[in-house]
Write a protein that holds these residues in place. Structure first.
Motif, PDB file in Angstrom:
ATOM      1  N   SER A   1       0.829  -1.202   0.000  1.00 14.49           N
ATOM      2  CA  SER A   1       0.000   0.000   0.000  1.00 14.49           C
ATOM      3  C   SER A   1       0.868   1.257   0.000  1.00 14.49           C
ATOM      4  O   SER A   1       0.572   2.223  -0.715  1.00 14.49           O
ATOM      5  N   ILE A   2       1.938   1.246   0.753  1.00 12.84           N
ATOM      6  CA  ILE A   2       2.842   2.398   0.807  1.00 12.84           C
ATOM      7  C   ILE A   2       3.559   2.584  -0.530  1.00 12.84           C
ATOM      8  O   ILE A   2       3.718   3.709  -1.009  1.00 12.84           O
ATOM      9  N   VAL A   3       3.969   1.493  -1.158  1.00 10.05           N
ATOM     10  CA  VAL A   3       4.619   1.577  -2.473  1.00 10.05           C
ATOM     11  C   VAL A   3       3.649   2.150  -3.503  1.00 10.05           C
ATOM     12  O   VAL A   3       4.008   3.031  -4.296  1.00 10.05           O
ATOM     13  N   THR A   4       2.410   1.663  -3.490  1.00 12.54           N
ATOM     14  CA  THR A   4       1.392   2.158  -4.422  1.00 12.54           C
ATOM     15  C   THR A   4       1.101   3.638  -4.176  1.00 12.54           C
ATOM     16  O   THR A   4       0.975   4.419  -5.129  1.00 12.54           O
ATOM     17  N   THR A   5       1.011   4.015  -2.921  1.00  2.46           N
ATOM     18  CA  THR A   5       0.779   5.418  -2.577  1.00  2.46           C
ATOM     19  C   THR A   5       1.933   6.287  -3.052  1.00  2.46           C
ATOM     20  O   THR A   5       1.721   7.394  -3.566  1.00  2.46           O
ATOM     21  N   SER A   6       3.142   5.798  -2.912  1.00  2.35           N
ATOM     22  CA  SER A   6       4.322   6.532  -3.371  1.00  2.35           C
ATOM     23  C   SER A   6       4.279   6.739  -4.882  1.00  2.35           C
ATOM     24  O   SER A   6       4.571   7.821  -5.384  1.00  2.35           O
ATOM     25  N   LYS A   7       3.918   5.695  -5.598  1.00  2.37           N
ATOM     26  CA  LYS A   7       3.802   5.786  -7.064  1.00  2.37           C
ATOM     27  C   LYS A   7       2.764   6.834  -7.444  1.00  2.37           C
ATOM     28  O   LYS A   7       3.020   7.710  -8.278  1.00  2.37           O
ATOM     29  N   ASN A   8       1.605   6.761  -6.804  1.00  2.00           N
ATOM     30  CA  ASN A   8       0.533   7.710  -7.113  1.00  2.00           C
ATOM     31  C   ASN A   8       0.916   9.142  -6.739  1.00  2.00           C
ATOM     32  O   ASN A   8       0.584  10.083  -7.466  1.00  2.00           O
ATOM     33  N   ALA A   9       1.610   9.305  -5.624  1.00  5.05           N
ATOM     34  CA  ALA A   9       2.041  10.641  -5.213  1.00  5.05           C
ATOM     35  C   ALA A   9       3.059  11.215  -6.194  1.00  5.05           C
ATOM     36  O   ALA A   9       3.042  12.417  -6.489  1.00  5.05           O
ATOM     37  N   THR A  10       3.928  10.372  -6.725  1.00  3.68           N
ATOM     38  CA  THR A  10       4.904  10.826  -7.710  1.00  3.68           C
ATOM     39  C   THR A  10       4.202  11.266  -8.995  1.00  3.68           C
ATOM     40  O   THR A  10       4.537  12.307  -9.577  1.00  3.68           O
ATOM     41  N   ILE A  11       3.224  10.493  -9.417  1.00  3.86           N
ATOM     42  CA  ILE A  11       2.454  10.867 -10.610  1.00  3.86           C
ATOM     43  C   ILE A  11       1.718  12.184 -10.370  1.00  3.86           C
ATOM     44  O   ILE A  11       1.706  13.068 -11.237  1.00  3.86           O
ATOM     45  N   GLN A  12       1.130  12.323  -9.196  1.00  6.03           N
ATOM     46  CA  GLN A  12       0.426  13.569  -8.868  1.00  6.03           C
ATOM     47  C   GLN A  12       1.381  14.757  -8.859  1.00  6.03           C
ATOM     48  O   GLN A  12       1.031  15.848  -9.315  1.00  6.03           O
TER      49      GLN A  12
ATOM     50  N   ALA B   1       2.945  19.733 -11.318  1.00  8.06           N
ATOM     51  CA  ALA B   1       3.987  20.589 -11.895  1.00  8.06           C
ATOM     52  C   ALA B   1       3.655  20.955 -13.332  1.00  8.06           C
ATOM     53  O   ALA B   1       3.921  22.073 -13.784  1.00  8.06           O
ATOM     54  N   SER B   2       3.049  20.028 -14.058  1.00  7.94           N
ATOM     55  CA  SER B   2       2.689  20.295 -15.449  1.00  7.94           C
ATOM     56  C   SER B   2       1.567  21.324 -15.554  1.00  7.94           C
ATOM     57  O   SER B   2       1.513  22.104 -16.498  1.00  7.94           O
ATOM     58  N   MET B   3       0.683  21.342 -14.576  1.00 11.00           N
ATOM     59  CA  MET B   3      -0.437  22.283 -14.588  1.00 11.00           C
ATOM     60  C   MET B   3      -0.048  23.681 -14.117  1.00 11.00           C
ATOM     61  O   MET B   3      -0.821  24.620 -14.268  1.00 11.00           O
ATOM     62  N   SER B   4       1.130  23.785 -13.544  1.00 12.18           N
ATOM     63  CA  SER B   4       1.587  25.085 -13.053  1.00 12.18           C
ATOM     64  C   SER B   4       1.686  26.092 -14.203  1.00 12.18           C
ATOM     65  O   SER B   4       2.034  25.742 -15.332  1.00 12.18           O
ATOM     66  N   GLU B   5       1.390  27.341 -13.895  1.00 13.82           N
ATOM     67  CA  GLU B   5       1.438  28.398 -14.921  1.00 13.82           C
ATOM     68  C   GLU B   5       2.866  28.670 -15.383  1.00 13.82           C
ATOM     69  O   GLU B   5       3.089  29.115 -16.504  1.00 13.82           O
ATOM     70  N   LYS B   6       3.827  28.387 -14.499  1.00 13.27           N
ATOM     71  CA  LYS B   6       5.234  28.600 -14.846  1.00 13.27           C
ATOM     72  C   LYS B   6       5.721  27.607 -15.896  1.00 13.27           C
ATOM     73  O   LYS B   6       6.688  27.857 -16.589  1.00 13.27           O
ATOM     74  N   THR B   7       5.049  26.474 -15.981  1.00  8.62           N
ATOM     75  CA  THR B   7       5.495  25.395 -16.855  1.00  8.62           C
ATOM     76  C   THR B   7       4.950  25.601 -18.268  1.00  8.62           C
ATOM     77  O   THR B   7       3.752  25.501 -18.509  1.00  8.62           O
ATOM     78  N   ASP B   8       5.871  25.870 -19.186  1.00 12.18           N
ATOM     79  CA  ASP B   8       5.437  26.060 -20.571  1.00 12.18           C
ATOM     80  C   ASP B   8       6.182  25.160 -21.548  1.00 12.18           C
ATOM     81  O   ASP B   8       5.871  25.112 -22.722  1.00 12.18           O
ATOM     82  N   SER B   9       7.189  24.422 -21.050  1.00 11.25           N
ATOM     83  CA  SER B   9       7.934  23.503 -21.921  1.00 11.25           C
ATOM     84  C   SER B   9       8.365  22.285 -21.109  1.00 11.25           C
ATOM     85  O   SER B   9       8.254  22.263 -19.880  1.00 11.25           O
ATOM     86  N   ALA B  10       8.874  21.285 -21.797  1.00  8.57           N
ATOM     87  CA  ALA B  10       9.322  20.063 -21.133  1.00  8.57           C
ATOM     88  C   ALA B  10      10.490  20.351 -20.197  1.00  8.57           C
ATOM     89  O   ALA B  10      10.548  19.828 -19.074  1.00  8.57           O
ATOM     90  N   ASN B  11      11.421  21.190 -20.626  1.00  7.03           N
ATOM     91  CA  ASN B  11      12.554  21.530 -19.765  1.00  7.03           C
ATOM     92  C   ASN B  11      12.112  22.308 -18.535  1.00  7.03           C
ATOM     93  O   ASN B  11      12.669  22.135 -17.452  1.00  7.03           O
TER      94      ASN B  11
END
Length: 173
Positions: free
Chosen positions: A115-126, A131-141
């Motif tokens: 359960s902790i491993v799965t939660t860690s995976k999901n938290a990393t994806i989140q 970070a991708s939804m942040s307004e500062k983020t406009d490119s892959a770099n």
């Protein structure tokens, strides 16, 4: 038959019944102890055989957590274009593939650890999605930069799960 004959038979039967009851009790306890001993020996043999498998599962989970750690993931997987959405999908796909590759390990580790491993995976994806939804983020770099900056400010989800795995493995000894 007279009463004295019945009393004599009864007096002869009492020691027989008592001896039979005692013998039954001792045989019952003996077979129960033998069954327990066999189960203990079987469990001991199984533990000798399964311990390496369990340790290997914990090793694979540790490797999985290391591989999905954002700082290591971003270094290992470089963007193929400047599109942040494509890079986000590539990172998440990589995490999911790693996870699916290690799905079978859940039978060798505890439910809490899984359960902790799965939660860690999901938290990393989140974390990547946030970070991708942040307004500062406009490119892959820029996505890489935002995620790495986030990791400097706080502990990665995989670090917490890895600490739990280490603690659980040390309790096996």
């Amino acid at each position: 038959m007279d009463i004295s004959r019945i009393i004599d038979l009864f007096l002869f039967a009492i020691p027989t019944v008592i001896t039979g009851a005692i013998a039954y009790y001792f045989f019952k306890e003996h077979t129960k102890n033998e069954d327990s001993r066999r189960r203990y020996l079987l469990k001991k043999d199984m533990q000798v055989n399964t311990m390496p498998l369990r340790l290997q599962a914990y090793e694979r989970m540790a490797l999985f957590l290391e591989r999905i750690s954002p700082s290591k993931l971003l270094i290992r997987i470089t963007p193929t274009s400047s599109d942040k959405d494509a890079y986000e999908s590539l990172l998440i796909q990589s995490i999911e593939q790693e996870f699916e590759h290690n799905l079978s390990q859940q039978i060798y580790i505890t439910d809490k650890c899984w359960s902790i491993v799965t939660t860690s995976k999901n938290a990393t994806i989140q974390l990547i999605r946030k970070a991708s939804m942040s307004e500062k983020t406009d490119s892959a770099n820029k996505l890489r930069e935002v995620v790495l900056t986030e990791m400097m400010e706080r502990r990665s989800p995989s670090d917490a799960a890895l600490a739990f795995i280490k603690e659980e493995v040390s309790s096996l000894w």
